[in-house]
Motif scaffolding. Structure first.
Motif, short mmCIF file in Angstrom:
data_model
loop_
_atom_site.label_atom_id
_atom_site.label_comp_id
_atom_site.label_asym_id
_atom_site.label_seq_id
_atom_site.Cartn_x
_atom_site.Cartn_y
_atom_site.Cartn_z
N GLY A 329 -10.42 3.67 2.65
CA GLY A 329 -9.52 3.26 3.81
C GLY A 329 -10.10 2.64 5.01
N ASN A 330 -11.37 2.02 4.51
CA ASN A 330 -12.30 1.17 5.67
C ASN A 330 -11.81 -0.19 6.01
OD1 ASN A 330 -13.91 3.50 6.22
ND2 ASN A 330 -15.21 2.92 4.59
N LYS A 331 -11.06 -0.64 5.06
CA LYS A 331 -10.35 -1.91 5.24
C LYS A 331 -9.42 -2.09 6.66
CE LYS A 331 -9.82 -4.02 0.77
NZ LYS A 331 -8.92 -4.44 -0.36
N ALA A 332 -9.53 -3.51 6.93
CA ALA A 332 -8.68 -3.85 8.22
C ALA A 332 -7.39 -3.55 7.78
CB ALA A 332 -9.11 -5.08 8.70
N ILE A 333 -6.52 -3.41 8.77
CA ILE A 333 -4.99 -3.02 8.59
C ILE A 333 -4.27 -4.10 7.87
CG2 ILE A 333 -4.15 -3.69 10.90
CD1 ILE A 333 -2.80 -0.76 9.13
N TRP A 334 -4.74 -5.18 8.42
CA TRP A 334 -4.01 -6.66 7.98
C TRP A 334 -4.75 -6.88 6.35
CZ3 TRP A 334 -7.12 -6.52 12.20
CH2 TRP A 334 -8.52 -6.72 12.08
N ASP A 335 -5.64 -6.39 5.95
CA ASP A 335 -6.25 -6.37 4.52
C ASP A 335 -5.64 -5.48 3.61
OD1 ASP A 335 -7.74 -8.62 4.24
OD2 ASP A 335 -9.63 -7.77 4.36
N ARG A 336 -4.93 -4.64 3.74
CA ARG A 336 -4.50 -3.54 3.00
C ARG A 336 -3.25 -3.96 1.96
NH1 ARG A 336 -5.04 1.63 6.80
NH2 ARG A 336 -7.17 1.85 7.11
N GLY A 337 -2.79 -4.91 2.30
CA GLY A 337 -1.68 -5.47 1.42
C GLY A 337 -0.23 -5.14 2.11
N LEU A 338 0.92 -5.63 1.49
CA LEU A 338 2.05 -5.94 2.22
C LEU A 338 2.88 -4.63 1.62
CD1 LEU A 338 2.45 -9.57 1.50
CD2 LEU A 338 1.74 -8.56 3.61
N LEU A 339 3.76 -4.25 2.39
CA LEU A 339 4.95 -3.11 2.21
C LEU A 339 4.30 -1.90 1.25
CD1 LEU A 339 7.38 -5.81 0.69
CD2 LEU A 339 7.29 -4.52 3.02
N ASN A 340 3.07 -1.48 1.64
CA ASN A 340 2.45 -0.39 1.14
C ASN A 340 2.20 -0.63 -0.35
OD1 ASN A 340 2.53 1.18 3.53
ND2 ASN A 340 4.67 1.81 2.83
N GLY A 341 1.76 -1.91 -0.77
CA GLY A 341 1.67 -2.49 -2.18
C GLY A 341 0.36 -2.88 -2.46
N ALA A 342 0.25 -3.99 -3.29
CA ALA A 342 -0.81 -4.56 -3.47
C ALA A 342 -0.86 -5.95 -2.25
CB ALA A 342 -0.51 -5.49 -4.93
N SER A 343 -1.94 -6.39 -2.45
CA SER A 343 -2.43 -7.72 -0.96
C SER A 343 -1.57 -8.75 -1.50
CB SER A 343 -3.78 -7.64 -1.20
OG SER A 343 -4.40 -8.19 -2.30
N GLN A 344 -1.19 -9.05 -3.01
CA GLN A 344 -0.45 -10.22 -3.19
C GLN A 344 0.80 -9.99 -3.76
OE1 GLN A 344 -4.08 -13.16 -4.67
NE2 GLN A 344 -4.28 -11.11 -5.42
N LYS A 345 1.78 -10.93 -3.79
CA LYS A 345 3.21 -10.74 -4.20
C LYS A 345 3.57 -11.89 -5.18
CE LYS A 345 3.59 -7.13 -1.77
NZ LYS A 345 3.72 -5.86 -2.41
N LEU A 346 4.33 -11.30 -6.18
CA LEU A 346 4.68 -12.32 -7.38
C LEU A 346 5.87 -13.19 -7.01
CD1 LEU A 346 4.69 -9.79 -10.23
CD2 LEU A 346 2.91 -11.48 -9.79
N ASP A 347 5.79 -14.62 -7.54
CA ASP A 347 6.87 -15.36 -7.09
C ASP A 347 8.05 -15.31 -8.31
OD1 ASP A 347 5.63 -16.37 -4.72
OD2 ASP A 347 4.55 -17.93 -5.79
N MET A 348 9.23 -15.35 -7.82
CA MET A 348 10.31 -15.16 -8.84
C MET A 348 10.67 -16.72 -9.24
SD MET A 348 13.88 -13.20 -8.82
CE MET A 348 14.75 -14.27 -7.61
N ILE A 349 10.44 -17.07 -10.54
CA ILE A 349 10.60 -18.41 -11.04
C ILE A 349 11.95 -18.54 -11.65
CG2 ILE A 349 9.58 -20.10 -12.78
CD1 ILE A 349 7.73 -19.15 -10.59
N ASN A 350 12.47 -17.69 -12.44
CA ASN A 350 13.71 -17.64 -13.16
C ASN A 350 14.48 -16.30 -12.94
OD1 ASN A 350 11.72 -19.32 -14.77
ND2 ASN A 350 13.76 -20.41 -14.76
#
Length: 474
Positions: A329-350
């Motif tokens: 839990g030593n990461k900065a708050i802005w580095d922990r990810g989005l919406l309590n999930g992973a730091s990167q989000k998938l794009d919807m193609i279809n």
């Protein structure tokens, strides 16, 4: 084929001209049905012997041993509850009851009640059309996952193993169980029989199995684990605890793993051999109730959910999979990810609404020399496919054809076609081939009108539809 023979094939053999045609394209050409005892859940194919190994599981069902014990118990109760005068008659009735064998196909099987499971493994030879071996489980032990794999540290290199995941005393609502097991079998006698190597207890239901770099990936409840072969049981090497609810599917390419959650879409996980750790580096923003998912390439996944939606998700171009896990839990708050999930989000193609729960997804080639297509099956028995467009001209043609078909051939019940295909999420970058195929069943005047709007003749439009279909399927 030629214009004179549109429904057949013209061929030359020595000095003769031959025309080949199938009279009924909708008729089943060849079909063999093999009855099974319980509902088939999953199967794998041993490539060396071409035998199928499938797991059958039914809820609310007795095993044969439990059924016989229950019949014996009922017969004893019949005699015990009878009066002294009717003891002899009750004994005869009990004996007749025990000797009576009613066909379950006609009269159905006795209902065991909630939480009662019956399960077995069957080795089937599709060539000989016969069952080679049946391995039965105890009452209330249900098989839910199976895979064929080879372990790097196997005593005999290249030996093929079959791993089956079972649960014990599973209750569906609320979902809970007293534990689970991973049965490891060795294929013997040229794949016609299996020999038990060992049995590994686990904490939850092992719902997904996948071979991974000479080891085994297992989804145990919401835990993603890697197991290796041991002498007395499978050895746990590492695990990831960040999948939210329940892992229902695992696919992998290289060091990337696609883990499907039954309520929270899919998660891209990276295995780091140096640290021996599993790190989730990307997930979805939409809570899809995934039933099936498959990897189309190293960056793209196709997902089908229980509400009948099909989506293609892709990692962003600037995505990185070398993210660091941070258990402290030593990461900065802005580095922990989005919406309590992973730091990167998938794009919807279809995005496309099929209307039926998806039961299987596979990237496959259906005809020799054909192009790959995404084949899916549904709960109602539909087999369908999604095909990629290879030119901008085809996209423009089918987009305009679909637009005209929406106006000329509205649904019988009056529902708007676009709103139906966008039932949960707006349809995106997908054209409804079923609707376009209805062009050939329209009135000649309507077909002519649509073809004129597209600056083509009616035969050219029909040929374009046929070419798109025959390139991938039939």
């Amino acid at each position: 084929s030629s214009e004179q023979c549109t429904q057949g094939v013209v061929a030359i053999s020595s000095n003769t001209l031959r025309i080949l045609a199938l009279e009924k394209l909708g008729a089943v050409f060849n079909q063999v049905t093999m009855p099974l005892k319980y509902t088939p859940r999953k199967f794998v194919i041993d490539e060396e012997s071409s035998n199928m190994i499938l797991i059958e599981t039914d809820h609310n069902t007795f095993t044969e041993n439990s059924k016989n014990q229950r019949k014996q118990q009922i017969a004893e109760e019949m005699v015990e509850t009878a009066d002294e005068e009717s003891k002899m008659e009750a004994a005869k009735l009990a004996e007749q009851f025990l000797s009576e064998d009613l066909s379950e196909e006609t009269f159905s099987s006795p209902k065991a009640g909630n939480g009662m499971w019956a399960s077995q493994i069957r080795i089937l030879s599709p060539i000989k059309q016969e069952t080679l071996e049946i391995i039965k489980f105890e009452q209330n032990e249900a098989a839910f996952s199976i895979c064929i794999c080879q372990f790097n540290n196997s005593p005999v290199p290249g030996l093929t193993y079959v791993v089956v995941g079972t649960s014990r005393d599973l209750s569906l609502a609320p979902r809970q169980c007293s534990g689970g097991f991973l049965y490891t079998y060795r294929l013997v006698d040229d794949g016609s029989h299996m020999e038990l190597v060992h049995k590994t207890p686990v904490d939850d239901v092992p719902t997904a199995l996948c071979p991974f770099q000479g080891r085994l990936l297992v989804g145990v409840g919401k835990l993603l684990r890697i197991y290796d072969l041991g002498k007395k049981k499978l050895l746990r090497k590492c695990e990831n605890k960040h999948i939210p609810n329940l892992i229902v599917g695992i696919k992998c390419q290289g060091n990337r793993i696609l883990a499907s959650d039954n309520q929270e879409s899919v998660h891209f996980v990276k295995y780091k051999p140096g640290e021996n750790s599993l790190v989730a580096f990307a997930d979805d923003t939409f809570p899809r109730w995934v039933t099936q998912a498959t990897m189309l390439d190293y960056y793209t996944a196709a997902v089908g959910d229980k509400f009948g939606n099909m989506a293609v998700l892709r990692l962003p171009q600037d995505s990185k999979d070398n993210v660091e896990d941070d258990p402290t839990g030593n990461k900065a708050i802005w580095d922990r990810g989005l919406l309590n999930g992973a730091s990167q989000k998938l794009d919807m193609i279809n995005m496309f609404h099929i209307g039926e729960s998806v039961t299987y997804l596979e990237l496959a080639t259906l005809i020799p020399g054909g192009s790959e297509a995404l084949v899916y099956t549904t709960l109602s028995g539909t087999i369908g496919m999604f095909v990629p467009f290879t030119s901008r001209e085809d996209i423009d043609f089918f987009q305009h054809l679909e637009m005209h078909m929406r106006n000329e051939a509205p649904p019988l019940c009056g529902r708007d076609h676009l709103s139906y295909r966008s039932s949960y999420i707006p349809v995106k970058a997908t054209i409804d081939g079923d609707l376009c195929e209805q062009y050939n069943s329209l009135d000649p005047s309507k077909r002519k009108t649509i073809a004129d709007e597209l600056d083509r003749s009616t035969s050219e439009v029909s040929k374009k539809l046929e070419d798109m279909r025959t390139t991938y399927a039939f």
